[in-house]
Write a protein that holds these residues in place. Structure first.
Motif, PDB file in Angstrom:
ATOM      1  N   UNK A 194     -33.740 -26.565 -11.704  1.00 19.97           N
ATOM      2  CA  UNK A 194     -33.045 -26.180 -10.473  1.00 19.97           C
ATOM      3  C   UNK A 194     -34.041 -25.891  -9.353  1.00 19.97           C
ATOM      4  N   UNK A 195     -35.183 -25.299  -9.702  1.00 14.27           N
ATOM      5  CA  UNK A 195     -36.209 -25.027  -8.703  1.00 14.27           C
ATOM      6  C   UNK A 195     -36.812 -26.332  -8.188  1.00 14.27           C
ATOM      7  N   UNK A 196     -37.012 -27.293  -9.077  1.00 12.73           N
ATOM      8  CA  UNK A 196     -37.632 -28.563  -8.696  1.00 12.73           C
ATOM      9  C   UNK A 196     -36.799 -29.315  -7.674  1.00 12.73           C
ATOM     10  N   UNK A 197     -35.480 -29.172  -7.729  1.00  7.01           N
ATOM     11  CA  UNK A 197     -34.606 -29.862  -6.769  1.00  7.01           C
ATOM     12  C   UNK A 197     -34.150 -28.922  -5.658  1.00  7.01           C
ATOM     13  N   UNK A 198     -34.732 -27.726  -5.609  1.00  6.20           N
ATOM     14  CA  UNK A 198     -34.470 -26.712  -4.584  1.00  6.20           C
ATOM     15  C   UNK A 198     -33.050 -26.153  -4.637  1.00  6.20           C
TER      16      UNK A 198
END
Length: 246
Positions: free
Chosen positions: A165-169
Motif C-alpha cells: 500500500x505504501x509503494x502505490x501511495x
C-alpha cells in the motif's frame, strides 16, 4: 458508545469503538459518524480517524448486512456517510492498524490521507460474500491506485500489505503501532500550520469537477486575495527575506 470523539481547537480524533467485533461498522456507528460530521461541518477542523484495539475496521457488520434487502441497498447507508466524510471541509486522516477490509477500506479511501502500521492490511473481499464494494471502492479506488491494481483488489480479492500500500501511495506513511496516533498528529500539525481558509478552498477546488475549472480556481483565489491572513502571511514572508543572512 460506538464512536469516541476527542476534540481540540484545530482538530478532532474519532475512535471507532467496537473492538470486540474488530470495529465492524453497524447502523449505530453510522449514526454516530453522521453526528460527528455535523459538528465538524459546523466548526471545520482536521479529523483523525482511528480504530480502538489492533484493527482499523474489519468492514460492515456482516450480521446486519446479511439481513439488508434491496431497499436498504438503495438507501446507501454506508455510501452516504463515507461520501459525507470525503466532503468534510478540512482534511481527514485515516490511521490504519491491522485490517481495513470491505467497508473499513472504503472508509479509509474516503479520507484525504492514510497512515498505517506494518500490520495494516487493506482490501475489498465483498464479491466473496456475494455483494460488491458499493460504498465508494468501485470507483474511488481506481482514482487512488490506478485501474489494474484496483481491479485486482475488487475482482480477485487481493489484500494489500502495508508495504504494498505504501509503494502505490495508498498509505502515505508506515509507522510502528505505538507511533500511529502521534504520526497522525504530526501530519495534522503540518496542515494546521497553514492558512485554514486556504486549506479548505484548496480541498474544495481539488475535488471540483473538471468542467468547473478554471472558473472555480479563480473564484476561490479571489476570496483568498481579500483576506487579512493572505496579507499578513505574505508580509511576514517578505520580511524574512529582508533579514540579513548569518
Amino acid at each position: 458508545m460506538t464512536l469516541i470523539v476527542e476534540e481540540a481547537p484545530d482538530r478532532v480524533v474519532w475512535r471507532l469503538n467496537r473492538p470486540e467485533v474488530r470495529n465492524a461498522i453497524d447502523r449505530e456507528m453510522v449514526a454516530a459518524l453522521h453526528e460527528a460530521c455535523a459538528a465538524v461541518e459546523e466548526e471545520p477542523r482536521v479529523v483523525l480517524l482511528i480504530g480502538e484495539g489492533r484493527t482499523f475496521a474489519a468492514g460492515a457488520d456482516i450480521a446486519q448486512l446479511r439481513e439488508r434487502d434491496r431497499t436498504d441497498a438503495l438507501r446507501g447507508i454506508n455510501s452516504k456517510i463515507f461520501d459525507r466524510i470525503h466532503r468534510l471541509p478540512m482534511p481527514t486522516l485515516a490511521l490504519v492498524d491491522g485490517p481495513a477490509l470491505g467497508g473499513g477500506a472504503e472508509l479509509a479511501y474516503a479520507c484525504d490521507f492514510r497512515i498505517g502500521t506494518p500490520q495494516a492490511r487493506i482490501g475489498n473481499p465483498e464479491t466473496g460474500l456475494g455483494i460488491l464494494a458499493a460504498a465508494g471502492a468501485a470507483w474511488r479506488l481506481a482514482e487512488l491506485v490506478g485501474e489494474p491494481l484496483a481491479k485486482e483488489i475488487l475482482l480477485a480479492g487481493r489484500v494489500l500489505t502495508a508495504g504494498e500500500a505504501l509503494a502505490v501511495r495508498l498509505l502515505n506513511e508506515v509507522v510502528e503501532p505505538g507511533d500511529l496516533l502521534a504520526a497522525g498528529h504530526r501530519l495534522a500539525d503540518r496542515i494546521t500550520a497553514r492558512a485554514p481558509l486556504a486549506t479548505r478552498l484548496t480541498k474544495a477546488v481539488f475535488h471540483a469537477p473538471r468542467s468547473a475549472h478554471p472558473f472555480v480556481d479563480d473564484v476561490a483565489q479571489a476570496v483568498l486575495f481579500e483576506t487579512e491572513e493572505k496579507r499578513t502571511r505574505m508580509t511576514a514572508f517578505l520580511d524574512r527575506r529582508k533579514e540579513p543572512r548569518s
